[in-house]
Design a protein around this motif. Sequence first.
Motif, mmCIF file in Angstrom:
data_model
loop_
_atom_site.group_PDB
_atom_site.id
_atom_site.type_symbol
_atom_site.label_atom_id
_atom_site.label_comp_id
_atom_site.label_asym_id
_atom_site.label_seq_id
_atom_site.Cartn_x
_atom_site.Cartn_y
_atom_site.Cartn_z
ATOM 1 N N ALA A 35 1.086 29.496 -17.468
ATOM 2 C CA ALA A 35 1.580 30.632 -16.687
ATOM 3 C C ALA A 35 2.971 30.349 -16.130
ATOM 4 C CB ALA A 35 0.604 30.958 -15.559
ATOM 5 N N ASP A 36 3.176 29.151 -15.613
ATOM 6 C CA ASP A 36 4.495 28.784 -15.084
ATOM 7 C C ASP A 36 5.560 28.819 -16.176
ATOM 8 O OD1 ASP A 36 3.405 28.367 -12.561
ATOM 9 O OD2 ASP A 36 3.346 26.177 -12.755
ATOM 10 N N LEU A 37 5.255 28.217 -17.315
ATOM 11 C CA LEU A 37 6.213 28.196 -18.421
ATOM 12 C C LEU A 37 6.462 29.601 -18.948
ATOM 13 C CD1 LEU A 37 8.028 26.679 -20.336
ATOM 14 C CD2 LEU A 37 6.010 26.153 -21.743
ATOM 15 N N GLY A 38 5.409 30.388 -19.059
ATOM 16 C CA GLY A 38 5.567 31.772 -19.510
ATOM 17 C C GLY A 38 6.474 32.573 -18.595
ATOM 18 N N THR A 39 6.320 32.371 -17.301
ATOM 19 C CA THR A 39 7.164 33.072 -16.332
ATOM 20 C C THR A 39 8.627 32.659 -16.483
ATOM 21 O OG1 THR A 39 5.326 33.252 -14.784
ATOM 22 C CG2 THR A 39 7.542 33.459 -13.866
ATOM 23 N N LEU A 40 8.876 31.371 -16.636
ATOM 24 C CA LEU A 40 10.249 30.891 -16.802
ATOM 25 C C LEU A 40 10.867 31.393 -18.109
ATOM 26 C CD1 LEU A 40 9.805 27.240 -15.514
ATOM 27 C CD2 LEU A 40 10.991 29.119 -14.354
ATOM 28 N N LEU A 41 10.091 31.377 -19.181
ATOM 29 C CA LEU A 41 10.606 31.870 -20.460
ATOM 30 C C LEU A 41 10.929 33.359 -20.395
ATOM 31 C CD1 LEU A 41 8.316 29.919 -22.927
ATOM 32 C CD2 LEU A 41 10.795 29.656 -22.657
ATOM 33 N N ARG A 42 10.115 34.102 -19.664
ATOM 34 C CA ARG A 42 10.392 35.537 -19.492
ATOM 35 C C ARG A 42 11.737 35.723 -18.793
ATOM 36 N NH1 ARG A 42 10.170 38.929 -15.445
ATOM 37 N NH2 ARG A 42 9.101 37.463 -14.103
#
Length: 70
Positions: free
Chosen positions: A26-33
């Motif tokens: 979730a953290d990585l997904g948020t940053l990639l977004r």
Amino acid sequence: MSDDPTPHSLREQIRSARLRLADSAADLGTLLRLLGEYAEAERLLRQALEIYETDRRTPSDHRRTTEELS
């Protein structure tokens, strides 16, 4: 006595590791977004959501409280 041969402590360790994986995804997904990598972000966020939803369906006697995971 449970029919499950897996020791309770091992099940809890696996559950805890899965939740840490979901948090990281979730953290990585948020940053990639934020970087505009929408397809990869969506994949990771969906994976995290699936893990969280699966955990939510776990019987209550196999669940830890939020404080125990911190």
